[in-house]
Design an enzyme around this catalytic site. Structure first.
Site, PDB file in Angstrom:
ATOM      1  N   LYS A   1      12.849  -3.222 -38.021  1.00 39.57           N
ATOM      2  CA  LYS A   1      13.584  -3.525 -36.780  1.00 39.57           C
ATOM      3  C   LYS A   1      12.916  -2.818 -35.583  1.00 39.57           C
ATOM      4  O   LYS A   1      12.767  -3.398 -34.502  1.00 39.57           O
ATOM      5  CB  LYS A   1      15.041  -3.078 -36.935  1.00 39.57           C
ATOM      6  CG  LYS A   1      15.867  -3.023 -35.674  1.00 39.57           C
ATOM      7  CD  LYS A   1      16.179  -4.387 -35.113  1.00 39.57           C
ATOM      8  CE  LYS A   1      16.999  -4.248 -33.825  1.00 39.57           C
ATOM      9  NZ  LYS A   1      17.088  -5.492 -33.089  1.00 39.57           N
TER      10      LYS A   1
ATOM     11  N   THR B   1      21.320  -0.159 -35.349  1.00 40.87           N
ATOM     12  CA  THR B   1      19.901   0.207 -35.287  1.00 40.87           C
ATOM     13  C   THR B   1      19.825   1.718 -35.159  1.00 40.87           C
ATOM     14  O   THR B   1      20.246   2.277 -34.140  1.00 40.87           O
ATOM     15  CB  THR B   1      19.205  -0.452 -34.079  1.00 40.87           C
ATOM     16  OG1 THR B   1      19.361  -1.860 -34.170  1.00 40.87           O
ATOM     17  CG2 THR B   1      17.727  -0.108 -34.063  1.00 40.87           C
TER      18      THR B   1
HETATM   19  P1  NAD Z   1      28.382  -1.511 -28.199  1.00 39.35           P
HETATM   20  O1  NAD Z   1      28.233  -0.235 -27.461  1.00 39.35           O
HETATM   21  O2  NAD Z   1      28.802  -2.762 -27.486  1.00 39.35           O
HETATM   22  O3  NAD Z   1      29.416  -1.318 -29.446  1.00 39.35           O
HETATM   23  C1  NAD Z   1      29.511  -0.171 -30.223  1.00 39.35           C
HETATM   24  C2  NAD Z   1      30.984   0.013 -30.594  1.00 39.35           C
HETATM   25  O4  NAD Z   1      31.115   1.103 -31.523  1.00 39.35           O
HETATM   26  C3  NAD Z   1      31.885   0.357 -29.405  1.00 39.35           C
HETATM   27  O5  NAD Z   1      32.950  -0.590 -29.316  1.00 39.35           O
HETATM   28  C4  NAD Z   1      32.403   1.768 -29.722  1.00 39.35           C
HETATM   29  O6  NAD Z   1      33.737   1.992 -29.267  1.00 39.35           O
HETATM   30  C5  NAD Z   1      32.328   1.769 -31.241  1.00 39.35           C
HETATM   31  N1  NAD Z   1      32.292   3.086 -31.859  1.00 39.35           N
HETATM   32  C6  NAD Z   1      31.470   4.130 -31.602  1.00 39.35           C
HETATM   33  N2  NAD Z   1      31.730   5.151 -32.447  1.00 39.35           N
HETATM   34  C7  NAD Z   1      32.723   4.729 -33.273  1.00 39.35           C
HETATM   35  C8  NAD Z   1      33.434   5.336 -34.360  1.00 39.35           C
HETATM   36  N3  NAD Z   1      33.153   6.578 -34.779  1.00 39.35           N
HETATM   37  N4  NAD Z   1      34.402   4.638 -34.971  1.00 39.35           N
HETATM   38  C9  NAD Z   1      34.710   3.373 -34.558  1.00 39.35           C
HETATM   39  N5  NAD Z   1      34.076   2.753 -33.530  1.00 39.35           N
HETATM   40  C10 NAD Z   1      33.095   3.429 -32.899  1.00 39.35           C
HETATM   41  O7  NAD Z   1      26.965  -1.750 -28.924  1.00 39.35           O
HETATM   42  P2  NAD Z   1      26.363  -3.129 -29.489  1.00 39.35           P
HETATM   43  O8  NAD Z   1      25.635  -3.845 -28.396  1.00 39.35           O
HETATM   44  O9  NAD Z   1      27.441  -3.827 -30.273  1.00 39.35           O
HETATM   45  O10 NAD Z   1      25.248  -2.553 -30.489  1.00 39.35           O
HETATM   46  C11 NAD Z   1      25.571  -2.001 -31.757  1.00 39.35           C
HETATM   47  C12 NAD Z   1      24.265  -1.726 -32.498  1.00 39.35           C
HETATM   48  O11 NAD Z   1      23.543  -2.956 -32.648  1.00 39.35           O
HETATM   49  C13 NAD Z   1      23.322  -0.750 -31.774  1.00 39.35           C
HETATM   50  O12 NAD Z   1      22.708   0.081 -32.723  1.00 39.35           O
HETATM   51  C14 NAD Z   1      22.299  -1.683 -31.105  1.00 39.35           C
HETATM   52  O13 NAD Z   1      21.049  -1.046 -30.910  1.00 39.35           O
HETATM   53  C15 NAD Z   1      22.221  -2.810 -32.098  1.00 39.35           C
HETATM   54  N6  NAD Z   1      21.818  -4.125 -31.568  1.00 39.35           N
HETATM   55  C16 NAD Z   1      22.324  -4.583 -30.389  1.00 39.35           C
HETATM   56  C17 NAD Z   1      21.935  -5.833 -29.907  1.00 39.35           C
HETATM   57  C18 NAD Z   1      22.463  -6.387 -28.600  1.00 39.35           C
HETATM   58  O14 NAD Z   1      21.928  -7.407 -28.127  1.00 39.35           O
HETATM   59  N7  NAD Z   1      23.494  -5.794 -28.003  1.00 39.35           N
HETATM   60  C19 NAD Z   1      21.017  -6.616 -30.636  1.00 39.35           C
HETATM   61  C20 NAD Z   1      20.552  -6.140 -31.859  1.00 39.35           C
HETATM   62  C21 NAD Z   1      20.955  -4.883 -32.319  1.00 39.35           C
END
Ligand code: NAD
Length: 297
Positions: A171, A96
């Site tokens: 979204k 997002t």
């Molecule tokens: P998270 O923080 O659990 O995971 C993000 C991952 O990205 C981490 O493991 C981090 O190490 C990795 N990362 C960051 N930079 C990187 C790079 N350059 N190379 C490789 N890996 C990298 O976040 P999440 O909860 O999985 O959310 C991810 C996205 O989905 C966000 O944009 C969030 O807004 C969206 N989202 C989350 C949810 C939810 O319920 N958690 C629901 C819908 C949408």
């Protein structure tokens, strides 16, 4: 079966990558966190030592990163991933992020001969694990048809809402409504409890009345009203307060770009900001209810 590079294996990306591997695809996964990578390898993916290694020979590249700066940092600039993805590959970003960032990356991808979609998701971590996510897609219809089998391996509903960037706008609209409704539900339950009402009975009544919502029925913010809600496990897991705060900030930017008025969205953004400043940024966003009562939610 396709060779897929999956980058960003957190709460959402991890289970999404595992579902693609379960569907029989060859998933080459990368995350900066070794623990996140190990969990996905245990689920059937192959570990890559870098994002560049993951995309070598890839037919499809999928990213699931926290915010705009991570997505732009990954794909753009000197040494950016777009320069290393094989020509003709399909790129799907499910993070997002700001609509303007999604458009910027998609334009750069197109200039490199790559097809790109923004495909943010709704459905939370439970939906990611169960493979029932909703994908909200921006990009060309023909590119979505190419992506559809991969999205279907991770989700149940797919909406095409417009050109590149439109998926992110839609979204943000959903999450702005969600943020407002969760805060309103927390406020209403807190008022009832202040008058001595049982939060469970009040929630059950609201869940079949006009105040009903996902916040009353699925992610109720009062502890122990719903067994499986984050509130009943100390607000752990779920959708972080600071991710909601990020999304409301993006909604505010999107509103300013068009001169649109979002008074409730702006108020909600401030409430989640106060909750974050009180040390609750890492808790589920339903912890915003803590601002409205002293009874113990
Ligand atoms: P998270 O923080 O659990 O995971 C993000 C991952 O990205 C981490 O493991 C981090 O190490 C990795 N990362 C960051 N930079 C990187 C790079 N350059 N190379 C490789 N890996 C990298 O976040 P999440 O909860 O999985 O959310 C991810 C996205 O989905 C966000 O944009 C969030 O807004 C969206 N989202 C989350 C949810 C939810 O319920 N958690 C629901 C819908 C949408």
């Amino acid at each position: 079966m396709s060779r897929i590079a999956f980058i960003g294996l957190g709460n959402m990306g991890g289970p999404m990558a595992i579902n693609l591997a379960k569907a029989g695809h060859q998933v080459h996964a990368f995350d900066l966190s070794a623990d996140a990578l190990a969990a996905v390898v245990a689920g059937g993916a192959q570990a890559a030592a870098s994002a560049a290694e993951a995309v070598a020979n890839a037919e499809v590249v999928i990213s699931m990163l926290p915010a705009s700066r991570h997505v732009e940092g990954l794909y753009l600039g000197e040494g950016g991933l777009l320069a290393q993805i094989p020509a003709g590959a399909l790129v799907i970003d499910s993070s997002t992020i700001a609509p303007a960032s999604a458009q910027k990356v998609a334009q750069a991808a197109s200039a490199r001969g790559l097809q790109m979609l923004d495909a943010p998701v709704s459905g939370g971590t439970a939906g990611a694990q169960a493979g029932t996510l909703t994908f909200i897609v921006g990009g060309e219809a023909a590119v979505l048809e190419r992506a559809r089998p991969y999205l279907q391996a991770m989700g149940k509903n797919i909406f095409h809402v417009g050109a590149n960037g439109a998926g992110q706008v839609a979204k943000l609209c959903n999450n702005m409504a969600l943020g407002v409704i969760m805060a309103a539900t927390g406020e209403a339950l807190s008022l009832g409890v202040a008058h001595g009402l049982d939060p469970k009975v009040l929630s059950q009544m609201m869940a079949v009345s006009t105040g009903r919502s996902w916040a009353t029925e699925v992610c109720n913010p009062w502890p122990d009203v719903l067994e499986n809600a984050p509130a009943s496990r100390g607000y752990s897991g779920g959708f972080g307060n600071d991710l909601m705060l990020k999304d409301l900030g993006l909604a505010a930017e999107a509103a300013m770009a068009k001169g649109a008025s979002i008074p409730l969205g702006e108020l909600a953004r401030n409430l989640y900001s106060i909750n974050s400043q009180r040390g609750n940024g890492g808790l589920d966003f339903s912890s915003v209810i803590k601002l409205f009562n002293k009874e113990g939610a």
